[in-house]
Scaffold this motif. Structure first.
Motif, PDB file in Angstrom:
ATOM      1  N   GLN A 150      96.944 144.239 142.526  1.00 52.92           N
ATOM      2  CA  GLN A 150      95.834 143.513 143.173  1.00 52.92           C
ATOM      3  C   GLN A 150      96.426 142.310 143.925  1.00 52.92           C
ATOM      4  O   GLN A 150      97.186 141.548 143.352  1.00 52.92           O
ATOM      5  CB  GLN A 150      94.894 143.015 142.062  1.00 52.92           C
ATOM      6  N   PRO A 151      96.079 142.125 145.213  1.00 53.00           N
ATOM      7  CA  PRO A 151      96.566 140.929 145.910  1.00 53.00           C
ATOM      8  C   PRO A 151      96.014 139.683 145.238  1.00 53.00           C
ATOM      9  O   PRO A 151      94.891 139.693 144.739  1.00 53.00           O
ATOM     10  CB  PRO A 151      95.989 141.070 147.320  1.00 53.00           C
ATOM     11  N   ASN A 152      96.782 138.606 145.199  1.00 48.74           N
ATOM     12  CA  ASN A 152      96.257 137.387 144.566  1.00 48.74           C
ATOM     13  C   ASN A 152      95.200 136.737 145.459  1.00 48.74           C
ATOM     14  O   ASN A 152      94.954 137.177 146.585  1.00 48.74           O
ATOM     15  CB  ASN A 152      97.393 136.423 144.208  1.00 48.74           C
ATOM     16  N   SER A 153      94.569 135.677 144.957  1.00 51.34           N
ATOM     17  CA  SER A 153      93.426 135.124 145.689  1.00 51.34           C
ATOM     18  C   SER A 153      93.843 134.505 147.023  1.00 51.34           C
ATOM     19  O   SER A 153      93.044 134.454 147.961  1.00 51.34           O
ATOM     20  CB  SER A 153      92.698 134.107 144.811  1.00 51.34           C
ATOM     21  N   GLN A 154      95.094 134.059 147.125  1.00 53.36           N
ATOM     22  CA  GLN A 154      95.570 133.495 148.383  1.00 53.36           C
ATOM     23  C   GLN A 154      95.578 134.563 149.484  1.00 53.36           C
ATOM     24  O   GLN A 154      95.059 134.360 150.580  1.00 53.36           O
ATOM     25  CB  GLN A 154      96.993 132.941 148.197  1.00 53.36           C
ATOM     26  N   LEU A 155      96.157 135.724 149.151  1.00 53.84           N
ATOM     27  CA  LEU A 155      96.233 136.822 150.120  1.00 53.84           C
ATOM     28  C   LEU A 155      94.842 137.337 150.479  1.00 53.84           C
ATOM     29  O   LEU A 155      94.520 137.533 151.644  1.00 53.84           O
ATOM     30  CB  LEU A 155      97.030 137.979 149.514  1.00 53.84           C
ATOM     31  N   GLN A 156      94.020 137.545 149.448  1.00 57.47           N
ATOM     32  CA  GLN A 156      92.685 138.104 149.685  1.00 57.47           C
ATOM     33  C   GLN A 156      91.832 137.149 150.499  1.00 57.47           C
ATOM     34  O   GLN A 156      91.174 137.544 151.456  1.00 57.47           O
ATOM     35  CB  GLN A 156      91.961 138.328 148.357  1.00 57.47           C
ATOM     36  N   GLY A 157      91.847 135.880 150.068  1.00 55.06           N
ATOM     37  CA  GLY A 157      91.012 134.879 150.749  1.00 55.06           C
ATOM     38  C   GLY A 157      91.376 134.783 152.218  1.00 55.06           C
ATOM     39  O   GLY A 157      90.498 134.743 153.088  1.00 55.06           O
ATOM     40  N   LYS A 158      92.666 134.795 152.492  1.00 55.33           N
ATOM     41  CA  LYS A 158      93.121 134.670 153.874  1.00 55.33           C
ATOM     42  C   LYS A 158      92.657 135.875 154.705  1.00 55.33           C
ATOM     43  O   LYS A 158      92.061 135.733 155.773  1.00 55.33           O
ATOM     44  CB  LYS A 158      94.648 134.562 153.900  1.00 55.33           C
ATOM     45  N   ALA A 159      92.921 137.079 154.173  1.00 54.05           N
ATOM     46  CA  ALA A 159      92.576 138.286 154.921  1.00 54.05           C
ATOM     47  C   ALA A 159      91.067 138.401 155.126  1.00 54.05           C
ATOM     48  O   ALA A 159      90.601 138.662 156.242  1.00 54.05           O
ATOM     49  CB  ALA A 159      93.108 139.505 154.173  1.00 54.05           C
TER      50      ALA A 159
END
Lengths: 400, 317
Positions: A150-159
């Motif tokens: 699962q991508p972490n919240s930094q990656l997900q939030g950005k995308a």
């Protein structure tokens, strides 16, 4: 039909397990199955997601067994229910590790469960694969015995924020379930939305397992958003979607793919789910592993959890074949040899096993993304696949 | 296999300590406490925070955890002074939920739903995982033995007799000159202190706690332990806790042997079995495996009408 199939396949494993436990183990040592651990929520708050992940893993195991299994042994999943409870999960993990001697535990879902089970795993040199989203998980001193697809919240939030801003939405409100990823994701969304000329007009955190979120919906609508980001799980997202519809909000909503799985579209009437966007990590547009996973599962749009479960079992199978050894230590030492590097790209466990048997190097590309892991077990940057619900069906938008 | 059994024995020991504590409040004093897990949480969080953030020694942290839980117990006892039966049960249930919600939301204090990890265990690194478990089993067995001894002494002491008198008829105890509130608060404090200690022991054993650990499921297991073992009886509390852990764990091995069940159905069946057991006990065997002794040892063998009443009141002092 799909359910029937699972029941039958699971039944087979169940009876194999029963047979294995009855037969004297010594005389059958040669054909002793290779047991891999699954610890996933089958009851409790995660009870909607665990069975889907289990099914995805079982289907890959069936494919691997059809070509002769691993290291000449039949692969068998030993399944325990983590009850979505850290205390119960630790007891179950100890049983898998000490009694079944599994080299790997796959499938923990809640962040609290993963954080509780992780120390038991690394202390006994057992590999752990998870979907838990809390950023703190990969920062645990796990010594390499943990990977997270699962991508972490930094990656997900950005995308996700970049996608939302690119669709022209200016006022975003976040409704998030009380979970470790809630605040980091909201902060990241705020930062990236702002950088792209949109705005986060507000956010709230709600308690799980409520039967209605009417007051939360009212609060969200007060700030007049043009898009509502629903950062929850499937059971509560069904309730928020219903309450948003009742409150007259028919604007776009964005959610993780696992929060609006195919089953939600069957449960809710099409007018309630109309205009819902979902996002999930993906390898690339027209990704072959994703299409193969969809075909294997018999559904048009497998969600992020089903894809990640497909990837865990495939990665574990390939690593065991590569290391020629089924231990937690071997998994830890060899996992990155088949997930990244210059080897030939493969989309499934079966494909990879054939190439490994020929002595070739491989690089597994998963249904949930390229599956390249950092030193702490997080995935490197990945692309995201977006779909939109129209008339009760998912419609593919893009991969960016 | 033996390592698994050791870990489960520790779990059973912790459940037994919780059952002993709950027995003082519920079994002896008759106050239905459904907030068991809240007090366990207070003990666990206080001990974990003091050792993690302030560097307290583990033993001091555990003692502070037990004391904190006892103080909170007195507070909850004072708030619920006029509540009995179901009403007390609901309020204590609410208390446990408040502990979970506070630890979830006060991120500055308890790190929210991420939980606290890396809680130190006594000589964990030096002993290695397996020896640590064995050593910890020793600690837990010792603590449970002491708690059992204390609880037995309490039970047969004048204090215990007053608690039972309050349980059976509060007004009568009051008329007999007993300051009911003080006795109730003392019972609450001792019982919740034991719960807090169990929580602290849990935290330093697993090294990780989070709000999601302290959910009513654990309260249900403890309640089941007491009902199965025999409410009001310390030996029953011990036996019940061991029986519940044995039951929980043995179903792991038995349920998969039923060939026509899927894993999901098997998991559901395990949960159903727990509820059904509870229902069967409540319906057919409320006294549990070891029923509380009805005739009191302090009663005179042949009470004659002339001095029966004075000797009874005497027994209560």
């Amino acid at each position: 039909m799909a359910i029937r199939q699972t029941r039958r396949t699971v039944l087979k494993t169940g009876s194999a397990l029963a047979a294995a436990s009855i037969l004297p183990s010594g005389s059958y040592a040669q054909s002793e199955p290779l047991r891999l651990g699954v610890l996933t929520p089958l009851t409790g708050a995660g009870g909607a997601d665990g069975p889907r992940m289990l099914k995805a893993m079982q289907l890959v195991v069936d494919e691997v067994n059809a070509i002769g299994g691993l290291l000449g042994r039949k692969v068998e999943l030993v399944v325990e229910d983590d009850q979505t409870n850290p205390e119960a999960a630790v007891r179950a993990a100890r049983k898998l590790i000490e009694v079944n001697k599994v080299p790997v535990i796959m499938g923990t879902w809640a962040s609290a469960v993963t954080s509780a089970v992780a120390p038991v795993c690394w202390e006994s040199k057992t590999f752990l694969t998870t979907v838990s989203g809390a950023d703190s998980i990969t920062q645990l001193p796990h010594q390499g015995f943990l990977i997270r697809t699962q991508p972490n919240s930094q990656l997900q939030g950005k995308a996700h924020a970049t996608f939302i801003a690119s669709m022209g939405y200016k006022r975003v409100f976040v409704m998030a379930i009380q979970a470790p990823f809630a605040i980091p994701t909201r902060n990241r969304l705020e930062e990236i939305l702002k950088a792209n000329g949109s705005e986060l007009v507000g956010g709230l955190i709600y308690e799980k397992e409520k039967t209605t979120y009417r007051s939360e919906v009212d609060e969200a609508l007060r700030s007049k958003p043009d898009l509502i980001y629903l950062n929850g799980y499937a059971p509560d997202t069904i309730v928020t979607l219903r309450d948003l519809y009742r409150a007259g909000f028919n604007g776009p909503r964005f959610a993780q793919s696992y929060a609006v799985p195919a089953k939600t579209l069957e449960t809710l009437p099409p007018e309630v789910t109309e205009n819902v966007y979902t996002g999930q990590p993906s390898a690339d547009i027209g990704s072959k592993p994703f299409e193969l996973a969809a075909k294997r599962l018999g559904i048009a749009e497998p969600d992020s959890y089903e894809c990640q479960a497909t990837d865990w079992i495939s990665i574990v199978a390939l690593t065991i074949a590569k290391a020629k050894e089924a231990t937690g230590q071997a998994l830890r030492d060899n996992v990155r040899k088949i997930t990244q590097g210059n080897g030939e790209k493969v989309s499934t466990a079966v494909e990879g096993l054939k190439l490994l048997a020929e002595g070739k190097e491989i690089n597994y590309e998963g249904a949930s993304g390229p599956c390249d892991f950092t030193d702490i077990g997080d995935i490197f940057d990945c692309k995201f696949r977006y779909v939109k619900v129209e008339g009760g069906k998912f419609k593919f938008l893009k991969v960016t | 296999m033996e390592h698994y059994l050791i870990a489960m024995a520790i779990t059973a020991g912790l459940y037994a300590l919780m059952a002993l504590g709950t027995n003082i409040i519920w079994g002896m004093a008759g106050m239905v406490n459904l907030g068991v897990v809240g007090f366990v949480g207070v003990g666990a969080y206080v001990s974990a925070l003091l050792t993690l953030k302030l560097g307290w020694p583990i033993a001091a942290g555990m003692a502070a955890g037990a004391l904190a839980a006892a103080s909170v117990g007195i507070l909850v006892g004072l708030i619920t002074v006029n509540l009995r039966g179901d009403y007390l049960a609901i309020v204590t249930l609410g208390f446990a939920e408040s502990v979970r919600i506070v630890t979830s939301n006060e991120i500055w204090l308890a790190n929210g739903t991420d939980g606290l990890s890396g809680i130190p265990g006594p000589w964990r690194a030096d002993l290695g995982p397996h020896n640590f478990n064995l050593f910890y089993l020793g600690i837990v067995v010792a603590v449970v033995a002491v708690a059992f001894f204390v609880a037995e002494r309490l039970c047969y002491s004048p204090f215990g007799r007053v608690l039972r008198a309050i349980r059976d008829d509060e007004q009568v105890a009051s008329v007999a000159g007993k300051y009911v509130l003080a006795f109730k608060l003392k019972a609450f404090a001792i019982g919740t202190g034991a719960l807090g200690l169990a929580g602290a022991l849990y935290a330093h054993f697993t090294s990780y706690i989070a709000p999601d650990v302290f959910v009513p499921l654990l309260t249900l297991y403890i309640k089941l332990s007491l009902l199965a073992g025999g409410l009001g009886n310390n030996r029953g509390a011990l036996l019940g806790a061991v029986a519940v852990v044995f039951f929980l764990e043995s179903t792991r091995f038995i349920v998969p042997l039923i060939p026509w069940l899927t894993h999901v159905q098997g998991a559901a069946l395990r949960e159903i079995l727990i509820s059904v057991t509870l229902l069967i006990i409540l319906r057919y065997h409320t006294k549990g495996l070891i029923p509380e002794r009805l005739s009191h040892p302090a009663l005179p063998a042949e009470p004659s009408p002339a001095h029966a009443i004075p000797s009874r009141t005497g027994a209560m002092t």
